[in-house]
Design an enzyme around this catalytic site. Sequence first.
Site, mmCIF file in Angstrom:
data_model
loop_
_atom_site.group_PDB
_atom_site.id
_atom_site.type_symbol
_atom_site.label_atom_id
_atom_site.label_comp_id
_atom_site.label_asym_id
_atom_site.label_seq_id
_atom_site.Cartn_x
_atom_site.Cartn_y
_atom_site.Cartn_z
ATOM 1 C CE LYS A 85 5.236 8.349 1.383
ATOM 2 N NZ LYS A 85 5.183 9.762 1.768
ATOM 3 C CB ALA A 103 -0.921 -0.004 1.221
ATOM 4 C CE1 TYR A 104 5.231 5.316 3.512
ATOM 5 C CE2 TYR A 104 6.967 4.264 2.224
ATOM 6 C CZ TYR A 104 6.528 5.297 3.041
ATOM 7 O OH TYR A 104 7.400 6.317 3.367
ATOM 8 C CB ALA A 105 5.218 0.421 -2.867
#
Length: 250
Positions: A159, A154-156
């Site tokens: 971002k 999710a973070y990748a």
Amino acid sequence: MQISLQGKVAAVTGATRGIGRSIAIAMAESGADVALLQRSPENEAVKREIEKLGVRCAIVPCDVSDSRQVKEAVPRVVEALGRIDILVNNAGIQRRSPAVEFSEADWDDVLQANLKAVWLLCQQAGKYMLAQKSGKIINIASLVSFQGGILVPAYASAKGAVAQLTKALANEWSSQGVNVNAIVPGYIATDMNEALINDPVRSRQILERIPAGRWGNPDDFKGPAVFLASDAAEYIHGHLLAVDGGWLGR
Ligand code: NDP
């Protein structure tokens, strides 16, 4: 040329600690009045540090997990400090888990805080900045804006999208006096990386791959953020500035 932010108003999200705190203090050290957009308005520690520098500082409630509060934040900055010249979208969260176990709730939380709130704040600040024909927006991206990362789907995703959003807005606003850029932190020793720092194997592997031979620290962001917020960066648009000890070049 001397870099100064005198007479400017800078809004920084997530400035209670870590990278955001250093950036907010750097803005104040360079002469800007500062709005701290934070989810805990009662926490006045950074406000006190900033006021000691002789500039004005206002805390604006802004929990980036709450779109209603996010949409109200920029008008509140203008109400408190008169204008908005600089927006730093720094607040962010991390959730680590193997992809097949990654929960829908974690996905939604990460995308909301790290992407949707960034978009809404850019949109709100953009309205004021386009009207005054000047403004600087700095989004905090990540190495995983370029790379996939490990255990952070999710973070990748968020971002990666922040990098694209930065370019999309720059394409639209650069001819109207508004600069939209991003800073790409490498591995920085903050609370967010506690799990990595405390894992001796991962921590050593990461260190060995950083050409500068050390993890970054929050104060490494002071110069890059002030530069991108200043007149010195007038012709820089849609740029992703890596502050990573050389990681991406390797
Ligand atoms: P920290 O975890 O040290 O600090 C996070 C900041 O975000 C805190 O001020 C925190 O406030 C705030 N925040 C978290 N959730 C919310 C919320 N719901 N509403 C408002 N504020 C919130 O993080 P870093 O300083 O390490 O990271 C800053 C930015 O840099 C993030 O966008 C991160 O993704 C990015 N980044 C960091 C890297 C690193 O290696 N550290 C690498 C790449 C990118 P509170 O004190 O209230 O919790």
